[in-house]
Design an enzyme around this catalytic site. Structure first.
Site, PDB file in Angstrom:
ATOM      1  N   SER A 100       2.140  -6.232   7.240  1.00 13.66           N
ATOM      2  CA  SER A 100       0.684  -6.215   7.439  1.00 13.66           C
ATOM      3  C   SER A 100      -0.028  -6.914   6.291  1.00 13.66           C
ATOM      4  O   SER A 100      -1.017  -7.631   6.499  1.00 13.66           O
ATOM      5  CB  SER A 100       0.188  -4.772   7.560  1.00 13.66           C
ATOM      6  OG  SER A 100       0.743  -4.139   8.695  1.00 13.66           O
ATOM      7  N   ASP A 129      -2.180  -1.698  10.446  1.00 17.37           N
ATOM      8  CA  ASP A 129      -2.540  -1.625   9.027  1.00 17.37           C
ATOM      9  C   ASP A 129      -3.200  -2.900   8.500  1.00 17.37           C
ATOM     10  O   ASP A 129      -3.600  -2.951   7.331  1.00 17.37           O
ATOM     11  CB  ASP A 129      -1.301  -1.336   8.172  1.00 17.37           C
ATOM     12  CG  ASP A 129      -0.803   0.090   8.327  1.00 17.37           C
ATOM     13  OD1 ASP A 129      -1.588   0.945   8.778  1.00 17.37           O
ATOM     14  OD2 ASP A 129       0.371   0.343   8.004  1.00 17.37           O
ATOM     15  N   ALA A 183       9.644  -0.366   5.081  1.00 13.72           N
ATOM     16  CA  ALA A 183       9.691   0.619   3.996  1.00 13.72           C
ATOM     17  C   ALA A 183       8.530   1.599   4.015  1.00 13.72           C
ATOM     18  O   ALA A 183       8.500   2.522   3.214  1.00 13.72           O
ATOM     19  CB  ALA A 183       9.723  -0.112   2.646  1.00 13.72           C
ATOM     20  N   LYS A 236       0.848  -1.193   0.000  1.00 13.96           N
ATOM     21  CA  LYS A 236       0.000   0.000   0.000  1.00 13.96           C
ATOM     22  C   LYS A 236       0.883   1.242   0.000  1.00 13.96           C
ATOM     23  O   LYS A 236       2.045   1.214   0.414  1.00 13.96           O
ATOM     24  CB  LYS A 236      -0.934   0.008   1.221  1.00 13.96           C
ATOM     25  CG  LYS A 236      -0.222   0.006   2.584  1.00 13.96           C
ATOM     26  CD  LYS A 236       0.224   1.366   3.074  1.00 13.96           C
ATOM     27  CE  LYS A 236       0.934   1.311   4.425  1.00 13.96           C
ATOM     28  NZ  LYS A 236       1.520   2.615   4.822  1.00 13.96           N
TER      29      LYS A 236
END
Length: 283
Positions: free
Chosen positions: A103, A136, A97, A10
């Site tokens: 997640s 997340d 990152a 994402k």
């Protein structure tokens, strides 16, 4: 029987930290969307009641510290499953990152075990279970494009972004989300214009989207890791339309409408850091 789930990364189109709560967590408001950079998560049911994780990454643990392992433990405990599972993770998403790789893997495990053991549990229930593991994971259970509130567990689906390319550039460092949030002073933060990002999504307005993406944590991460600011400036100078750090960093992304321009920016950024990716938004 082997079952395979994709675990998409994402990016944050907005990330606003609203307040610190009594429990030490922060209330946030984040707009996230998935991109076509993903890990591959393969699951095999085992008769023996155990959880095994295998992956080839010296940066990711394969024991109970792994979010995918924690997701399997939580799933088995919640639904009283006495079988075991072997989970094979093929990593493509960079680690630490700001792209939600861990997640995404955990969410893929929740969805995959649901299918592997034919339990037909609704996604809403899996997302609620994911929220007990990591902030997340609820979003990653659904994917697509959504706004997350609370500490990340309250998910509301949004319109998808206008079609575009994304160049990702990650410096050769890992960033601890905990360390970044530990430096948050809400009163001193920049707060993005979240309603305008939502409007841009609804109207599929690319220039409006690029003008209003924002991240409250960016200044903190850039002060700790100057290379993040340097990469952002380089991507802006090369000509990306909307440039922002994702999550707590260190990955910086640029939004670009035209493929030829995206490829030119991708090639240009490869001179600044080793990990550069050219992907599409899929949310």
């Amino acid at each position: 029987m082997a079952l395979i789930e994709r675990a998409p990364a994402k990016i944050n189109l907005s990330l606003d930290v609203l307040r610190k709560r009594a429990d030490g967590l922060h209330d946030v408001e984040m707009i996230m969307t998935t991109i076509d950079l993903s890990d591959r998560v393969e699951m095999f049911s085992l008769q023996e009641d155990k959880i095994e994780i295998s992956l080839e990454s010296r940066f990711v643990p394969s024991d109970e510290r792994n979010l995918a392992y924690k997701a399997a433990v939580a799933f088995k405990r919640r639904y009283g499953i006495k079988k075991g599972v072997h989970i094979l993770i093929e990593k493509s998403i960079p680690v630490s990152a700001g792209l939600g790789g861990g997640s995404a893997d955990a969410a893929a495990v929740l969805r995959g075990l649901n299918r592997l053991w034919n339990l037909n549990i609704p996604l809403d229930e899996l997302a609620a279970l994911g929220a007990t593991i990591g902030a997340d994971i609820s979003f990653c259970v659904y994917g697509s494009t959504a706004i997350a509130r609370g500490y990340g567990e309250k998910i509301e689906k949004l319109a998808s972004p206008p079609p575009c390319w994304v160049v990702l550039a990650k410096p050769n460092i890992g960033v601890s989300t905990w360390k970044i949030f530990n430096r948050v002073n809400v009163d001193e933060l920049y707060h993005p214009k979240t309603p305008l990002v939502i409007k841009a999504l609804e109207e599929k307005d690319f220039p409006m989207l690029c003008a209003n993406i924002g991240n409250s944590l960016e200044s903190i991460t850039c002060s700790m890791y100057p290379e993040v600011k340097q990469i952002k400036q380089a991507m802006q100078n090369i000509g990306a339309s909307g440039v922002l750090m994702s999550g707590s960093g260190p990955t910086v992304y640029g939004l670009i409408e035209q493929e030829s321009k995206a490829r030119r920016i991708y090639n240009g950024m490869r001179g600044f850091c080793e990990e550069v990716y050219l992907v599409r938004i899929t949310g």
